[in-house]
Structures are given as C-alpha cells and as structure tokens.
Design an enzyme around this catalytic site. Structure first.
Site, PDB file in Angstrom:
ATOM      1  N   TYR A 119     -48.540  78.441 -55.642  1.00 22.59           N
ATOM      2  CA  TYR A 119     -48.902  77.180 -56.294  1.00 22.59           C
ATOM      3  C   TYR A 119     -49.018  76.056 -55.255  1.00 22.59           C
ATOM      4  O   TYR A 119     -50.059  75.401 -55.152  1.00 22.59           O
ATOM      5  CB  TYR A 119     -47.846  76.842 -57.335  1.00 22.59           C
ATOM      6  CG  TYR A 119     -48.122  75.609 -58.157  1.00 22.59           C
ATOM      7  CD1 TYR A 119     -49.081  75.613 -59.164  1.00 22.59           C
ATOM      8  CD2 TYR A 119     -47.412  74.429 -57.941  1.00 22.59           C
ATOM      9  CE1 TYR A 119     -49.325  74.478 -59.936  1.00 22.59           C
ATOM     10  CE2 TYR A 119     -47.644  73.293 -58.705  1.00 22.59           C
ATOM     11  CZ  TYR A 119     -48.602  73.324 -59.698  1.00 22.59           C
ATOM     12  OH  TYR A 119     -48.837  72.195 -60.456  1.00 22.59           O
ATOM     13  N   LYS A 153     -55.978  81.920 -56.256  1.00 17.40           N
ATOM     14  CA  LYS A 153     -57.435  81.982 -56.477  1.00 17.40           C
ATOM     15  C   LYS A 153     -57.906  80.839 -57.365  1.00 17.40           C
ATOM     16  O   LYS A 153     -58.956  80.232 -57.131  1.00 17.40           O
ATOM     17  CB  LYS A 153     -57.786  83.288 -57.207  1.00 17.40           C
ATOM     18  CG  LYS A 153     -58.150  84.429 -56.330  1.00 17.40           C
ATOM     19  CD  LYS A 153     -58.784  85.504 -57.214  1.00 17.40           C
ATOM     20  CE  LYS A 153     -58.719  86.854 -56.560  1.00 17.40           C
ATOM     21  NZ  LYS A 153     -59.050  87.939 -57.483  1.00 17.40           N
ATOM     22  N   THR A 154     -57.148  80.567 -58.416  1.00 11.18           N
ATOM     23  CA  THR A 154     -57.534  79.496 -59.339  1.00 11.18           C
ATOM     24  C   THR A 154     -57.611  78.165 -58.603  1.00 11.18           C
ATOM     25  O   THR A 154     -58.575  77.418 -58.754  1.00 11.18           O
ATOM     26  CB  THR A 154     -56.538  79.413 -60.515  1.00 11.18           C
ATOM     27  OG1 THR A 154     -56.674  80.599 -61.290  1.00 11.18           O
ATOM     28  CG2 THR A 154     -56.788  78.206 -61.389  1.00 11.18           C
ATOM     29  N   GLY A 179     -55.113  72.925 -72.070  1.00 13.81           N
ATOM     30  CA  GLY A 179     -53.705  72.906 -71.679  1.00 13.81           C
ATOM     31  C   GLY A 179     -53.005  71.639 -72.153  1.00 13.81           C
ATOM     32  O   GLY A 179     -53.566  70.832 -72.906  1.00 13.81           O
ATOM     33  N   TYR A 199     -72.204  76.459 -64.380  1.00 10.42           N
ATOM     34  CA  TYR A 199     -73.416  75.643 -64.332  1.00 10.42           C
ATOM     35  C   TYR A 199     -73.505  74.807 -65.599  1.00 10.42           C
ATOM     36  O   TYR A 199     -73.804  75.341 -66.665  1.00 10.42           O
ATOM     37  CB  TYR A 199     -74.658  76.530 -64.158  1.00 10.42           C
ATOM     38  CG  TYR A 199     -74.632  77.261 -62.840  1.00 10.42           C
ATOM     39  CD1 TYR A 199     -75.124  76.641 -61.684  1.00 10.42           C
ATOM     40  CD2 TYR A 199     -74.066  78.524 -62.723  1.00 10.42           C
ATOM     41  CE1 TYR A 199     -75.063  77.282 -60.464  1.00 10.42           C
ATOM     42  CE2 TYR A 199     -74.001  79.176 -61.496  1.00 10.42           C
ATOM     43  CZ  TYR A 199     -74.495  78.552 -60.370  1.00 10.42           C
ATOM     44  OH  TYR A 199     -74.423  79.181 -59.152  1.00 10.42           O
ATOM     45  N   THR A 233     -44.578  65.818 -65.454  1.00  5.80           N
ATOM     46  CA  THR A 233     -45.085  65.166 -66.660  1.00  5.80           C
ATOM     47  C   THR A 233     -44.642  65.972 -67.881  1.00  5.80           C
ATOM     48  O   THR A 233     -44.568  67.196 -67.818  1.00  5.80           O
ATOM     49  CB  THR A 233     -46.618  65.078 -66.582  1.00  5.80           C
ATOM     50  OG1 THR A 233     -46.952  64.299 -65.429  1.00  5.80           O
ATOM     51  CG2 THR A 233     -47.214  64.430 -67.813  1.00  5.80           C
ATOM     52  N   ALA A 275     -56.414  67.612 -59.972  1.00  7.47           N
ATOM     53  CA  ALA A 275     -55.022  67.517 -60.404  1.00  7.47           C
ATOM     54  C   ALA A 275     -54.176  68.193 -59.343  1.00  7.47           C
ATOM     55  O   ALA A 275     -53.881  69.381 -59.420  1.00  7.47           O
ATOM     56  CB  ALA A 275     -54.826  68.183 -61.764  1.00  7.47           C
ATOM     57  N   LYS A 294     -52.519  74.473 -53.981  1.00  8.45           N
ATOM     58  CA  LYS A 294     -52.852  73.069 -54.238  1.00  8.45           C
ATOM     59  C   LYS A 294     -53.099  72.311 -52.936  1.00  8.45           C
ATOM     60  O   LYS A 294     -53.926  71.406 -52.873  1.00  8.45           O
ATOM     61  CB  LYS A 294     -51.710  72.405 -55.019  1.00  8.45           C
ATOM     62  CG  LYS A 294     -51.573  72.884 -56.464  1.00  8.45           C
ATOM     63  CD  LYS A 294     -52.640  72.271 -57.360  1.00  8.45           C
ATOM     64  CE  LYS A 294     -52.386  72.584 -58.820  1.00  8.45           C
ATOM     65  NZ  LYS A 294     -53.392  71.994 -59.710  1.00  8.45           N
ATOM     66  N   ARG A 330     -73.753  69.302 -56.208  1.00  4.48           N
ATOM     67  CA  ARG A 330     -75.113  69.435 -56.747  1.00  4.48           C
ATOM     68  C   ARG A 330     -75.449  68.248 -57.654  1.00  4.48           C
ATOM     69  O   ARG A 330     -76.542  67.688 -57.572  1.00  4.48           O
ATOM     70  CB  ARG A 330     -75.239  70.749 -57.538  1.00  4.48           C
ATOM     71  CG  ARG A 330     -76.584  70.890 -58.253  1.00  4.48           C
ATOM     72  CD  ARG A 330     -76.776  72.258 -58.906  1.00  4.48           C
ATOM     73  NE  ARG A 330     -75.930  72.531 -60.049  1.00  4.48           N
ATOM     74  CZ  ARG A 330     -76.172  72.094 -61.290  1.00  4.48           C
ATOM     75  NH1 ARG A 330     -77.211  71.327 -61.551  1.00  4.48           N
ATOM     76  NH2 ARG A 330     -75.348  72.419 -62.284  1.00  4.48           N
TER      77      ARG A 330
HETATM   78  P1  NAD Z   1     -51.048  73.865 -68.530  1.00  2.97           P
HETATM   79  O1  NAD Z   1     -50.603  75.211 -68.063  1.00  2.97           O
HETATM   80  O2  NAD Z   1     -50.671  73.434 -69.892  1.00  2.97           O
HETATM   81  O3  NAD Z   1     -52.620  73.708 -68.403  1.00  2.97           O
HETATM   82  C1  NAD Z   1     -53.399  74.390 -67.470  1.00  2.97           C
HETATM   83  C2  NAD Z   1     -54.654  74.845 -68.166  1.00  2.97           C
HETATM   84  O4  NAD Z   1     -55.489  75.529 -67.221  1.00  2.97           O
HETATM   85  C3  NAD Z   1     -54.390  75.847 -69.307  1.00  2.97           C
HETATM   86  O5  NAD Z   1     -55.121  75.486 -70.446  1.00  2.97           O
HETATM   87  C4  NAD Z   1     -54.842  77.184 -68.712  1.00  2.97           C
HETATM   88  O6  NAD Z   1     -55.251  78.099 -69.715  1.00  2.97           O
HETATM   89  C5  NAD Z   1     -55.956  76.733 -67.811  1.00  2.97           C
HETATM   90  N1  NAD Z   1     -56.247  77.676 -66.729  1.00  2.97           N
HETATM   91  C6  NAD Z   1     -55.368  78.307 -65.896  1.00  2.97           C
HETATM   92  N2  NAD Z   1     -56.041  79.083 -65.027  1.00  2.97           N
HETATM   93  C7  NAD Z   1     -57.371  78.940 -65.300  1.00  2.97           C
HETATM   94  C8  NAD Z   1     -58.567  79.492 -64.759  1.00  2.97           C
HETATM   95  N3  NAD Z   1     -58.540  80.355 -63.733  1.00  2.97           N
HETATM   96  N4  NAD Z   1     -59.751  79.120 -65.303  1.00  2.97           N
HETATM   97  C9  NAD Z   1     -59.809  78.259 -66.348  1.00  2.97           C
HETATM   98  N5  NAD Z   1     -58.707  77.717 -66.911  1.00  2.97           N
HETATM   99  C10 NAD Z   1     -57.501  78.048 -66.391  1.00  2.97           C
HETATM  100  O7  NAD Z   1     -50.504  72.820 -67.438  1.00  2.97           O
HETATM  101  P2  NAD Z   1     -50.568  71.238 -67.412  1.00  2.97           P
HETATM  102  O8  NAD Z   1     -49.161  70.764 -67.319  1.00  2.97           O
HETATM  103  O9  NAD Z   1     -51.455  70.713 -68.469  1.00  2.97           O
HETATM  104  O10 NAD Z   1     -51.215  71.005 -65.972  1.00  2.97           O
HETATM  105  C11 NAD Z   1     -52.578  70.629 -65.817  1.00  2.97           C
HETATM  106  C12 NAD Z   1     -52.865  70.408 -64.345  1.00  2.97           C
HETATM  107  O11 NAD Z   1     -52.038  69.376 -63.827  1.00  2.97           O
HETATM  108  C13 NAD Z   1     -52.599  71.652 -63.482  1.00  2.97           C
HETATM  109  O12 NAD Z   1     -53.599  71.748 -62.494  1.00  2.97           O
HETATM  110  C14 NAD Z   1     -51.267  71.352 -62.841  1.00  2.97           C
HETATM  111  O13 NAD Z   1     -51.124  72.001 -61.602  1.00  2.97           O
HETATM  112  C15 NAD Z   1     -51.322  69.848 -62.687  1.00  2.97           C
HETATM  113  N6  NAD Z   1     -49.983  69.260 -62.643  1.00  2.97           N
HETATM  114  C16 NAD Z   1     -49.190  69.220 -63.756  1.00  2.97           C
HETATM  115  C17 NAD Z   1     -47.901  68.695 -63.672  1.00  2.97           C
HETATM  116  C18 NAD Z   1     -46.993  68.618 -64.868  1.00  2.97           C
HETATM  117  O14 NAD Z   1     -45.835  68.194 -64.731  1.00  2.97           O
HETATM  118  N7  NAD Z   1     -47.399  68.961 -66.057  1.00  2.97           N
HETATM  119  C19 NAD Z   1     -47.425  68.218 -62.442  1.00  2.97           C
HETATM  120  C20 NAD Z   1     -48.254  68.301 -61.333  1.00  2.97           C
HETATM  121  C21 NAD Z   1     -49.539  68.810 -61.435  1.00  2.97           C
END
Ligand code: NAD
Ligand code: UDP
Length: 316
Positions: A148, A94-95, A15, A67, A178, A117, A152, A109
């Site tokens: 969401y 779920k994620t 991501g 694993y 960000t 995050a 979280k 483990r």
């Molecule tokens: P993004 O959507 O670019 O990246 C998220 C990544 O997680 C993607 O590559 C997606 O394919 C992967 N993903 C989603 N569901 C999944 C699953 N079930 N299994 C495996 N991979 C999965 O978003 P980002 O901006 O890079 O955010 C990354 C993290 O930071 C996230 O957890 C987000 O909640 C957190 N976050 C981001 C911001 C921001 O402003 N960008 C702010 C607060 C929190």
C-alpha cells in the site's frame, strides 16, 4: 450564467469516500461516472444514486485502460484498510501503480485535471511530528504495509512525472485517517471496528497498549477538502495534507466509543501489527493557505453520526 454540468470520473466511486464524493458532486449539479471493481466498495453505497440520469456506474478494474470523455478525474480506486490491502498485496500495488498510469494517460489525452487519493502512509512511521509535506517519510519497503505505502508513493512519482513531462494538471492529496457512515463494517479499520464491537457488546480490541495516536477526519470535511483542491484556480499540484489535526490515542478513541454507544463492552489488548505507525497528525497549513479549508466536525460529533449510521444499517 448557465450552470456548466461537468462530467466527473470517480474511480473507487462505490467505496466509502468515493460514494460521499459522488453525492456531493451530484448535489452540485454535475454528471458523475463511477468506475469500480467492487473489491471493497458496495452497491449499497450508491444504490440511492442509481436512478439518477446523471449518475453512471462502470464495473471496471483500473489496472486496465479506460476510455471515457470527462472534464475531471478523481482517482480513489484502491483498498484502504490494512486487512483489505494485505489480502492480495500484489493486486494492491498493481491498483496503485497501473491505476495511476491509466488515469494519468486518460488525463493526458483529455487535458483534464486528475486528483490522486494519496495517503499519510507515504510518511510511514513518521519521525517528525506533525507531518508536513516536506517530510520524505520513514517507510519499510519490504514489510506487510509496503504494498500500500510504496504503491501510493510510486503513484505520487508517476503523478509528478506526468506533470513535469507531459504538463498534466495534477492534484496529489495526502489523506489522513478518515471515518464516517458507509465504512465497511468488516474492513478492520479502527473506527468501524470499535463501533461494531461496541454495538455488538463484544470486547473492544486495542492493538498494542493503545498509546499510538491517529488524527481522525470526518468524511464530509474530507470531501469538501478534495473538491476545493480540485477546483482551486492556481492549479497547484500539491502534495497537500488533508485531515483533521485533532490527535487522539487509540485508547482514548476506545473509551469514547464505549461511552457514546452506552456499551458494556470490555477492552482487550492484542498484539500490535508489524510496522504500525506510532503517531500521526497532519500539518494542514498549506491546504488552509491555498483553499481556506479547515475541518469543522469534531471527533465526538462525527462519531455520533457514524454510530447512528452503523446502528441503522447493521444493527436494526
Ligand atoms: P474503500 O475501500 O471504501 O474504497 C476504495 C474503492 O476502490 C472501493 O469501492 C473498491 O471496490 C475500489 N477498488 C479497489 N481496487 C480497485 C480496482 N483495481 N479497480 C477499480 N476499483 C477498485 O476505501 P476509502 O476509504 O473510500 O478510500 C478511498 C481512497 O482514499 C483510496 O485510494 C485510499 O487509499 C485513500 N485514502 C483513504 C483513507 C481513509 O482513511 N479512508 C486515508 C488515506 C487515503
Ligand atoms: N487498531 C486497534 N484495534 C483495531 C483496529 C486498529 O487498536 O481493532 C489500531 C491500529 O493498530 C492502528 C490504529 O488503530 O494503530 C489505526 O488503525 P487503522 O487500521 O484504522 O488505520 P492505519 O493504521 O492505517 O492508520
């Protein structure tokens, strides 16, 4: 002294933020394992790392157990933009929840640190300003953002219970808005939307009257903060706010984007989405005291770099 090559797992490593984190850790001589289901991530984000023998990609959904043997875990997997996380809200919760349980189980483990995050969304539409970590938040548990926000929040609960119950070394980072290169051009977040609209000469869509505020952190600063939090010797679990306290209205961001792109785009006002937070600004005193970290890239400079990236990747 011989350099110790850590094996680091990044979930969501393909991501936006995850791929920048992977770059930094690879650059520091570590071995990165990226686990991603490519829901919102892109191969393009990590294409430049694929030939590196110390970079591995696993197509994996974190709602299933994983694993692997690693020294550290950054749990970033989760769609982050409202458009993407509302596309399949059940999968979003779920994620966050099952993903947290699986990564915490792995950390338990292996007895290794795991960073979550988390997000400023745990504060919801905040009634105190700026937001400190003591604030419990103001979240609608049944609204369109709840999948969401509550996902979280529940992940934070799991992190702290694994910490108290099983002594897992945790780090809960509350990330504020960000932005930077590799944001998904269609994910609907405000910075990418405005840049794409400005470069395409289409109207800039401000939701509401544009008086709502956000505080925007450039991705390099954020990644530096995440790494400092992970590596701090005190083993402080957090939660810690990580973001840039410089606060802007959405109207100011629109005007700045139009000016910096030299665009002829007009500004169009649209309906404000339900439960859209009115203001947001991180108090970063705790993070600063623990790690000495502070953001260094002002919005204008970060926007310039982001605009340059969008021009070459999407408008060349
Ligand atoms: P993004 O959507 O670019 O990246 C998220 C990544 O997680 C993607 O590559 C997606 O394919 C992967 N993903 C989603 N569901 C999944 C699953 N079930 N299994 C495996 N991979 C999965 O978003 P980002 O901006 O890079 O955010 C990354 C993290 O930071 C996230 O957890 C987000 O909640 C957190 N976050 C981001 C911001 C921001 O402003 N960008 C702010 C607060 C929190
Ligand atoms: N926003 C906007 N126009 C857009 C996209 C977003 O005015 O094209 C607004 C949105 O309503 C919110 C702010 O910009 O007030 C930040 O939205 P984003 O989706 O980037 O992040 P979040 O609301 O999760 O902070």
């Amino acid at each position: 002294m011989r350099h110790y090559r850590k094996r680091v797992l990044i979930t969501g490593g393909a991501g936006f933020i995850g791929s920048h984190l992977a770059d930094r850790l690879i650059g520091a001589g570590h071995h990165v394992i990226c686990a991603d289901n490519f829901f919102t991530g892109a191969r393009e984000n990590i294409a430049h790392l694929l030939g590196n023998p110390f970079f591995e990609v696993l197509r994996h959904d974190v709602t299933f157990p994983l694993y692997v043997e690693v020294d550290e875990i950054y749990n970033l997997a989760c769609p982050a933009s409202p458009v993407h996380y509302q596309f399949d809200p059940v999968q979003t919760t779920k994620t966050s929840v099952a993903g947290a349980i699986n990564m915490l189980g792995l950390a338990k483990r292996l007895r290794v640190p795991v960073l979550q995050a988390s997000t400023s969304e745990v504060y919801g539409d905040p009634q105190i300003h700026p937001q400190t970590e003591e604030y419990w938040g103001n979240v609608n548990p049944i609204g369109p953002r709840a999948c969401y926000d509550e996902g979280k929040r529940c992940a934070e609960t799991l992190f702290f219970d694994y910490h108290r119950q099983h002594r897992v070394p945790i780090r809960v980072a509350r990330i504020f808005n960000t932005y930077g290169p590799r944001m998904h051009p269609n994910d609907g977040r405000v910075v990418s939307n405005f840049i794409v609209q400005a470069l395409a000469g289409e109207p800039i869509t401000i939701y509401g009257d544009g008086s709502q505020t956000r505080s925007f952190c450039y991705v390099d600063d954020l990644v530096e903060g995440l790494i400092r939090f992970m590596e701090q010797p005190a083993n402080e679990p957090g939660p810690l706010n990580i973001g840039n306290p410089a606060e802007f209205t959405i109207r100011e961001l629109a005007e700045m984007t139009v000016r910096m792109t030299g665009s002829a785009s007009s500004i169009e006002y649209r309906t404000l989405p339900q439960d859209d937070p009115k203001q947001r600004q991180p108090d970063i005193a705790r993070m600063r005291a623990l790690t000495g970290w502070a953001p260094t890239v002002p919005l204008e400079e970060g926007l310039a770099r982001t605009i340059a990236h969008f021009r070459t990747r999407h408008f060349a």
